[in-house]
Design a protein around this motif. Sequence first.
Motif, PDB file in Angstrom:
ATOM      1  N   GLN A 214       0.823  -1.202   0.000  1.00 29.68           N
ATOM      2  CA  GLN A 214       0.000   0.000   0.000  1.00 29.68           C
ATOM      3  C   GLN A 214       0.861   1.258   0.000  1.00 29.68           C
ATOM      4  O   GLN A 214       0.596   2.208  -0.744  1.00 29.68           O
ATOM      5  CB  GLN A 214      -0.933   0.013   1.214  1.00 29.68           C
ATOM      6  CG  GLN A 214      -1.912   1.177   1.201  1.00 29.68           C
ATOM      7  CD  GLN A 214      -2.761   1.245   2.447  1.00 29.68           C
ATOM      8  OE1 GLN A 214      -2.267   1.050   3.557  1.00 29.68           O
ATOM      9  NE2 GLN A 214      -4.052   1.515   2.272  1.00 29.68           N
ATOM     10  N   LYS A 215       1.914   1.261   0.802  1.00 27.34           N
ATOM     11  CA  LYS A 215       2.812   2.418   0.822  1.00 27.34           C
ATOM     12  C   LYS A 215       3.585   2.523  -0.494  1.00 27.34           C
ATOM     13  O   LYS A 215       3.796   3.627  -1.025  1.00 27.34           O
ATOM     14  CB  LYS A 215       3.785   2.300   1.991  1.00 27.34           C
ATOM     15  CG  LYS A 215       3.128   2.379   3.359  1.00 27.34           C
ATOM     16  CD  LYS A 215       4.176   2.272   4.458  1.00 27.34           C
ATOM     17  CE  LYS A 215       3.541   2.334   5.841  1.00 27.34           C
ATOM     18  NZ  LYS A 215       2.795   1.111   6.156  1.00 27.34           N
ATOM     19  N   GLN A 218       0.941   3.488  -3.101  1.00 30.54           N
ATOM     20  CA  GLN A 218       0.071   4.603  -2.722  1.00 30.54           C
ATOM     21  C   GLN A 218      -1.355   4.372  -3.228  1.00 30.54           C
ATOM     22  O   GLN A 218      -1.971   5.226  -3.872  1.00 30.54           O
ATOM     23  CB  GLN A 218       0.638   5.922  -3.248  1.00 30.54           C
ATOM     24  CG  GLN A 218       1.912   6.366  -2.536  1.00 30.54           C
ATOM     25  CD  GLN A 218       1.673   6.670  -1.063  1.00 30.54           C
ATOM     26  OE1 GLN A 218       0.906   7.569  -0.708  1.00 30.54           O
ATOM     27  NE2 GLN A 218       2.326   5.909  -0.182  1.00 30.54           N
ATOM     28  N   ASP A 275       0.013  -1.070  10.606  1.00 24.36           N
ATOM     29  CA  ASP A 275       0.520   0.189  10.064  1.00 24.36           C
ATOM     30  C   ASP A 275       0.114   0.445   8.612  1.00 24.36           C
ATOM     31  O   ASP A 275       0.942   0.802   7.772  1.00 24.36           O
ATOM     32  CB  ASP A 275       2.049   0.243  10.200  1.00 24.36           C
ATOM     33  CG  ASP A 275       2.590   1.660  10.095  1.00 24.36           C
ATOM     34  OD1 ASP A 275       1.845   2.607  10.402  1.00 24.36           O
ATOM     35  OD2 ASP A 275       3.758   1.823   9.690  1.00 24.36           O
ATOM     36  N   ILE A 277      -2.220   2.698   5.817  1.00 23.37           N
ATOM     37  CA  ILE A 277      -2.525   4.119   5.669  1.00 23.37           C
ATOM     38  C   ILE A 277      -4.015   4.300   5.991  1.00 23.37           C
ATOM     39  O   ILE A 277      -4.874   3.835   5.223  1.00 23.37           O
ATOM     40  CB  ILE A 277      -2.223   4.613   4.248  1.00 23.37           C
ATOM     41  CG1 ILE A 277      -0.758   4.327   3.885  1.00 23.37           C
ATOM     42  CG2 ILE A 277      -2.527   6.100   4.112  1.00 23.37           C
ATOM     43  CD1 ILE A 277      -0.424   4.614   2.428  1.00 23.37           C
ATOM     44  N   LYS A 280      -6.583   5.533   3.397  1.00 21.18           N
ATOM     45  CA  LYS A 280      -6.672   4.748   2.173  1.00 21.18           C
ATOM     46  C   LYS A 280      -7.116   3.310   2.431  1.00 21.18           C
ATOM     47  O   LYS A 280      -6.976   2.444   1.563  1.00 21.18           O
ATOM     48  CB  LYS A 280      -5.311   4.740   1.444  1.00 21.18           C
ATOM     49  CG  LYS A 280      -4.894   6.080   0.852  1.00 21.18           C
ATOM     50  CD  LYS A 280      -3.575   5.965   0.097  1.00 21.18           C
ATOM     51  CE  LYS A 280      -3.154   7.291  -0.516  1.00 21.18           C
ATOM     52  NZ  LYS A 280      -4.041   7.667  -1.638  1.00 21.18           N
TER      53      LYS A 280
END
Length: 528
Positions: A214-215, A218, A275, A277, A280
Amino acid sequence: MENDNATMDDVIMVDEKMPEDLNARECMSKDKVRMQEGLDYQMHLEQMAIEALSVAATEEAAAAPSATGAAATDEETKSSNDDMVVTAFEVSGAIDYTKLIEKFGSKPLTPYLLRRLENVTVKQGTVPQLHRFLRREIFFSHRDIEKICGLLEEWYGVNPPSEDESMQSATTTAEEKKKPTTPCPFYLYTGRGPSSAAMHLGHLVPFLFTAWLQKAFQCPLVIQMTDDEKFLFKGEYSSEGAGDGTGPEPNRTGDDLDRFANLTTENAKDIIACDFIPEKTFLFSDLNYVGRMYPNIVRIWKAVTVNQVNGVFGFDGSSNIGKVAFPAIQAAPSFGSSFPNVLGCGTSNAATLACLIPCAIDQDPYFRLTRDIAHKLVPRHHPLQGKPSLIHSKFFPPLQGAQGKMSSSDSNSAIFLTDTPEEIERKIKVHAFSGGRETKKLQEELGADLDADVSYQWLRFFLEDDEELARIGREYGSGSGEFWSTGKVKAKLVEVLKELVKEHQERRSEVTEDVVREWMAERCITQA
């Protein structure tokens, strides 16, 4: 949907124990369930017609008397099935991942695909390096990852690397990097089946990787909590538990559906602590959210026959109807249109968003079935024709031996996220299977069997430093240096796990039920 390692048990994963009404060895029969990828629907229909014409002849030939041929077939079946069993409901034996790729019809994650992933993540400044699970081939197989890379390359306006480039070579400079102004063209989907209050490290693996994805991308993420599935497979009923018109719950039923709903909240706290987001991520319970997905569930039911479901999962006439119906509920989140208010907001078109699913490879049957009928649930201009893309993990081994996968049903086979430092140390020292030799002399002469050693294999999952891991493997495998012995390697693993679990417990302690409700609130998560 549960991911137990990878389900990926409980990252998009189902029961660790196979239900008694399933035929495990026939569930994953390639001849029954594999549909050749890449054919369009019309070609598939033509192929099915051709195969139908040959069924009678094939069965007649198989029935013809041939003692030698029959014996060979039986032996082949025994050798291929008895050593390795991988279905949506059971994982056991020594796992040959190369054979598993061939059996399931997926594709390996090649060095070139890793370069393409690096090109649209690391070189865009979203993460410092590829995740250790990718660097160490823990995620090893995929379906259509190259198409996800293509969507990201178009989104960022970069070209794919040439096939002869090294991993370190740059395809874009810092000055060329531009943050996209449109929403990400795909979303992530993973999940868990809440069967126990305490999750273990095997459950944590797919969520850690999904949080990194996900990071790195994004992108938005939906997390399905399949409390309905767990009740269908593991729920119980007692007439004595039903309400009698008196007391605080006079109208209660005699089943334990509410127990699984409560487990969703407890497991959600562990998941949130991984952890992700927050803005999102949408975490949802099937029992609460299924109404939004229902139109797509109905479409899937219409497109899939009972014979197809039974052929893939081995259900028979003794299975409750919920089990047969459930695969459509796990398939529905693969389609963005199942989340009209979550993914279809702003400039995002939920109906045309692609979907990437990280999961353990034993969850692949659900999504092979989904991919076969996906074109019926999307418009023609969907970039993947509706098919979800998948990236598969290997199994996280239990403490007793590096075969199969970890199970919640055996507390000594797992490190739980609720374990104390003392419990972690005891379990590793007492129960972690050793690949070391019987004596110091043999260890110094032969070194350890790293493939069999659970402590070393677990360090591959959780020790971030590649150079330190390589040194441990080199010294332990040769019986020399600081990490020459099992005790030294176990001590290192205990150190790593104590820190990992401690940090997780600290994050989880901050997740209240109000926080869970915020993460489960239906809201837009696609803003660029």
